[in-house]
Design an enzyme around this catalytic site. Structure first.
Site, mmCIF file in Angstrom:
data_model
loop_
_atom_site.group_PDB
_atom_site.id
_atom_site.type_symbol
_atom_site.label_atom_id
_atom_site.label_comp_id
_atom_site.label_asym_id
_atom_site.label_seq_id
_atom_site.Cartn_x
_atom_site.Cartn_y
_atom_site.Cartn_z
ATOM 1 N N TYR A 146 76.991 28.022 51.002
ATOM 2 C CA TYR A 146 78.400 27.680 51.246
ATOM 3 C C TYR A 146 79.318 28.811 50.764
ATOM 4 C CZ TYR A 146 82.982 25.522 50.634
ATOM 5 O OH TYR A 146 84.330 25.269 50.656
ATOM 6 N N ARG A 153 84.085 33.922 55.965
ATOM 7 C CA ARG A 153 85.281 33.332 56.589
ATOM 8 C C ARG A 153 86.530 34.059 56.101
ATOM 9 N NH1 ARG A 153 86.627 26.997 55.732
ATOM 10 N NH2 ARG A 153 86.080 27.562 53.594
ATOM 11 N N TYR A 206 91.084 27.733 43.963
ATOM 12 C CA TYR A 206 89.968 27.293 43.122
ATOM 13 C C TYR A 206 89.534 28.428 42.201
ATOM 14 C CZ TYR A 206 88.689 22.984 45.767
ATOM 15 O OH TYR A 206 88.645 21.739 46.349
ATOM 16 N N ARG A 219 94.799 21.158 52.796
ATOM 17 C CA ARG A 219 94.300 19.774 52.748
ATOM 18 C C ARG A 219 94.573 19.031 54.042
ATOM 19 N NH1 ARG A 219 90.563 20.245 48.922
ATOM 20 N NH2 ARG A 219 91.427 21.233 47.063
ATOM 21 N N GLU A 327 82.128 12.692 51.888
ATOM 22 C CA GLU A 327 83.361 13.411 52.243
ATOM 23 C C GLU A 327 83.938 12.764 53.496
ATOM 24 O OE1 GLU A 327 83.489 17.765 51.819
ATOM 25 O OE2 GLU A 327 84.215 17.813 53.878
HETATM 26 C C1 3EB Z 1 86.788 20.343 48.646
HETATM 27 O O1 3EB Z 1 87.806 19.633 48.627
HETATM 28 C C2 3EB Z 1 85.564 19.791 49.302
HETATM 29 O O2 3EB Z 1 85.355 25.056 52.934
HETATM 30 O O3 3EB Z 1 86.421 24.484 54.742
HETATM 31 C C3 3EB Z 1 86.569 20.306 52.069
HETATM 32 C C4 3EB Z 1 87.229 20.730 53.215
HETATM 33 C C5 3EB Z 1 85.682 21.160 51.440
HETATM 34 C C6 3EB Z 1 87.022 22.009 53.725
HETATM 35 C C7 3EB Z 1 85.947 24.215 53.629
HETATM 36 C C8 3EB Z 1 85.480 22.437 51.959
HETATM 37 C C9 3EB Z 1 86.145 22.860 53.092
HETATM 38 O O4 3EB Z 1 86.760 21.475 48.127
HETATM 39 C C10 3EB Z 1 84.921 20.749 50.232
#
Ligand code: 3EB
Length: 341
Positions: A146, A153, A206, A219, A327
């Site tokens: 990932y 990306r 993050y 989001r 999820e």
């Molecule tokens: C998170 O909230 C969970 O890498 O495109 C959620 C939505 C998550 C998109 C992405 C990853 C992605 O971090 C993981």
């Protein structure tokens, strides 16, 4: 434009097919649609082993073909699918772009192609991306796959002169059984309003413990198009701040995820001008379930919050953090009184 999920026995629907996503066992005819994404993961619910999500357009659509990409567009937007196989690096390949690991290079190639394509159309704004890849939690070359995807990306965004923070699309990144990196996307003529979650740190901020190159997604995306308003929710999980919560308790993970979804909807409503708010019951949902044995618990907990007629598909798939068991993503749209200028 509307989208509906149909089970194994779909009723005839009116409209022109802009794009299509299928889940479960691959059907012979699913490859027939030029803009279809197959999610190679077991469909847990609805029963029948196969489901299809169709994006239908009221107006006729045109096909867009490029090497490695297939899509359809109408006046407002483009739905496309890009598939990039992972290939080992030739030992004499230049090392300046795309990274060293096959998935990182595949992600870079996919997003380079995506943005190059968008730049040649009126649909330059990426609204939403659905990313599927095998073995998402597996570590190779000393890096979780990932995270390799995130690195590729992000470089693809940078090469495409797209922002990697703030004004970023909604997305999900999910582990499937096999196959190439598969990216489906929606792109539009107008930018979206990116929506963040006050309960969570923005993913693009993050800390490094989740990977040196953070993921580039919002989001949710709030989008306006002729007479309609859409709210596209990214994959949402049991994360507070940047930390996974309720590890090992899938029921509580669902509740925390719903609280996060509600917070994103509230935030989107705050950013909107229209008086009629989006409501949890307006959405169709896609639920990714890591362990098939958790399906009953997840459906029971969700059932306490969703309307009986609400469209929800449950897919057996891996979530991008190995400590997350569930999820949820969703989409809702509504007519607005006046088309935005
Ligand atoms: C998170 O909230 C969970 O890498 O495109 C959620 C939505 C998550 C998109 C992405 C990853 C992605 O971090 C993981």
């Amino acid at each position: 434009m509307h989208s509906g999920v149909s089970g194994p026995d779909p009723r005839p629907e009116s409209g022109h097919l802009l794009g299509c996503v299928s889940f479960g066992s691959e059907r012979e005819d699913s490859a027939a649609s030029p803009a279809s994404q197959h999610v190679d993961a077991h469909l847990l619910y609805p029963a029948g082993g196969f489901a299809e999500e169709r994006w239908l357009s009221r107006t006729p659509v045109s096909a867009l073909q490029a090497p490695g990409l297939r899509g359809h567009y109408n006046d407002d937007l483009l739905f496309g699918v890009i598939e990039v196989p992972e290939v080992p690096e030739a030992h004499d390949a230049p090392r300046d772009v795309g990274g060293a690991q096959p998935l990182e290079r595949a992600a870079f190639a996919a997003y380079r192609l995506l943005f190059k394509t968008l730049d040649a159309t009126p649909f330059t704004h990426l609204w939403r991306a659905w990313n599927y890849m095998p073995d998402i939690n597996q570590e190779t070359h000393g890096v979780e796959r990932y995270r390799q995807f995130n690195a590729g990306r992000r470089q693809g965004f940078a090469l495409g002169a797209r922002s990697v923070t703030g004004n970023v699309p909604a997305a999900c990144a999910i582990g499937v059984r096999r196959g190439p990196l598969s990216v489906a996307f929606l792109a539009g003529r107008h930018p979206t309003v990116p929506v963040e979650n006050p309960r969570q740190i923005s993913a693009f901020h993050y800390p490094e413990q989740y990977g040196l190159q953070p993921p580039s997604f919002a989001r949710a995306s709030l989008a306006s198009l002729s007479g309609q308003e859409w709210l596209l929710l990214s994959g949402t999980a049991s994360i507070i701040g940047h930390q996974t919560v309720h590890v090992g308790d899938v029921g509580r993970q669902v509740l925390e995820t719903l609280a996060n979804i509600q917070a994103v909807i509230d935030e989107a409503n705050r950013l909107r001008s229209d008086e009629r708010d989006f409501h949890l019951h307006d959405f169709q949902f896609r639920v990714y379930v890591r362990h098939a044995r958790d399906l009953a618990v997840i459906r029971t907990v969700l059932g306490g919050w969703l309307a009986p007629a609400q469209s929800v598909v449950f897919i057996h798939a891996d979530i991008c953090r190995s400590d997350l068991d569930v999820e949820i993503e969703g989409a809702a749209w509504r007519s607005v009184a006046k088309a935005p200028a």
